[in-house]
Design an enzyme around this catalytic site. Structure first.
Site, short mmCIF file in Angstrom:
data_model
loop_
_atom_site.label_atom_id
_atom_site.label_comp_id
_atom_site.label_asym_id
_atom_site.label_seq_id
_atom_site.Cartn_x
_atom_site.Cartn_y
_atom_site.Cartn_z
N PRO A 166 -16.04 -5.79 -32.61
CG PRO A 166 -17.80 -6.86 -31.52
CD PRO A 166 -16.32 -6.63 -31.43
CE1 TYR A 167 -16.98 2.71 -30.79
CE2 TYR A 167 -14.59 2.40 -30.77
CZ TYR A 167 -15.70 3.24 -30.75
OH TYR A 167 -15.52 4.60 -30.69
CB ALA A 168 -12.13 -2.14 -34.03
#
Length: 281
Positions: free
Chosen positions: A140-142
Site C-alpha cells: 500500500p505505501y509503495a
C-alpha cells in the site's frame, strides 16, 4: 512552503531553509507543533492537505503576503506510513492512504502552481526508496510512492518549459517518527487480521517490524535529508532525483540491473534473519 513540518524530515527541512534565509511557511496540524516550530523566518501554518478549505486559505496567505514575497518552492513532505499485506488492508484504508500520500500532494501542486510558474520556482516531492522497490508488506505505501514518482515525471515534463523545476527525493531509512511507529502500526494490523490471515502473514509482519526496528540505529538523520532538499531548491540546475541514506543509492542501482526473480530472492534473504523462530514440534 513545506508540508508535514511537525516532525522528522519536514521539521528539519523547514529549519534548514529558514537558516538559509528563506521565509518558510511550515504546514502543521497541531498547535503544540506550531509552538515548537515557530522561530525567525519560520511561520507555522495550520494545514491538512486533504482539506480544500485549508489549502484555499494557504493560497490566500501567499497571495496577500505583507512583504510581497513570491513563493519560491513547495516541498511536498506530508505523509503516512503503513506496513500491511495486500489481502489484509481494508479498501477504505487504501483510499485514505492515497488521499494523504498522493491526492493531497496533487491538490497542493494544483493550487500553488500558478504562483510557482510566476516565480519560476521549484517543487520537491518527497518519495521513498519504496517508490522504486515494493517489499513484502509495503505494497500500500509503495503504491502511493510509485504513483508520486509517475506524477512527478509527468509534471516535470509539463512545467519544465515554463521554468519550474520538479525534483524527487527518495529517502531510505531515516530516523523519523514514522520509522519508529512501525512497531505500533504493524501490531495493530496483526491484531485486526482474521485467524486465517494471521496464520498466513503473522510471521511476515513480525519480521517486517523487527527489520524496521533494526534499521533505526543506522538510519540517516532527518537533517541529512533536509540538506539534500535545500540544496536541490537552491541549485540552478538540480538533479531530477536525489537519494538519502548510505544504502539507498546502492539499492537504486541494483534494481536497475537485477531481474525480478533475483530481487525477490535478495529481499527474501534479507528478511529471513528476522522471521520468528519456530518452536520445535
Amino acid at each position: 512552503m513545506v508540508t508535514g513540518a511537525s516532525t522528522g524530515i519536514g521539521a528539519a527541512t523547514a529549519r534548514e531553509l529558514a537558516a538559509r534565509g528563506f521565509h518558510v511557511l511550515a504546514g502543521v496540524r497541531r498547535n503544540t507543533d506550531a509552538d515548537a516550530l515557530r522561530a525567525a523566518n519560520l511561520e507555522p501554518i495550520m494545514l491538512d492537505i486533504t482539506e480544500e478549505a485549508g489549502i484555499a486559505a494557504l493560497v490566500q496567505r501567499i497571495t496577500d503576503d505583507p512583504e510581497r514575497r513570491r513563493l519560491g518552492a513547495l516541498v511536498n513532505n506530508a505523509g503516512m506510513g503503513v506496513n500491511a499485506p495486500l489481502e489484509t488492508y481494508p479498501l477504505s484504508e487504501w483510499r485514505r492512504l492515497f488521499d494523504v500520500n498522493l491526492f493531497g500532494h496533487v491538490a497542493m501542486m494544483q493550487a500553488l502552481l500558478p504562483a510557482l510558474i510566476e516565480s519560476r520556482g521549484s517543487i520537491v516531492n518527497i518519495s521513498s526508496i519504496g517508490g522504486k522497490v515494493a517489499m513484502a508488506a509495503y505494497g500500500p505505501y509503495a503504491a502511493t510512492k510509485f504513483a508520486l514518482e509517475a506524477v512527478s515525471d509527468a509534471l516535470r515534463r509539463e512545467v519544465g518549459p515554463l521554468g519550474v523545476r520538479v525534483v524527487v527525493v527518495e529517502p531510505g531509512a531515516v530516523t523519523t517518527g514514522m520509522l519508529g511507529r512501525v512497531n505500533v502500526s504493524g501490531q495493530r494490523i496483526i491484531d485486526e487480521m482474521t485467524a486465517e490471515q494471521r496464520d498466513r502473514y503473522g510471521a511476515l509482519m513480525q519480521a517486517v517490524i523487527s527489520q524496521a526496528q533494526a534499521s533505526v540505529p543506522g538510519g540517516a538523520p532527518p537533517e541529512e535529508a533536509a540538506r539534500v532538499i535545500a540544496d536541490a531548491i537552491t541549485s540552478r540546475r538540480p538533479q531530477t532525483r536525489y537519494t538519502v541514506g548510505r544504502s539507498t543509492a546502492l539499492v537504486v542501482r541494483l534494481i536497475r540491473i537485477m531481474s525480478d526473480r533475483m530481487l525477490d530472492k535478495l529481499l527474501a534473504n534479507n528478511l529471513k534473519p528476522y522471521l520468528p523462530k519456530r518452536s520445535p514440534a
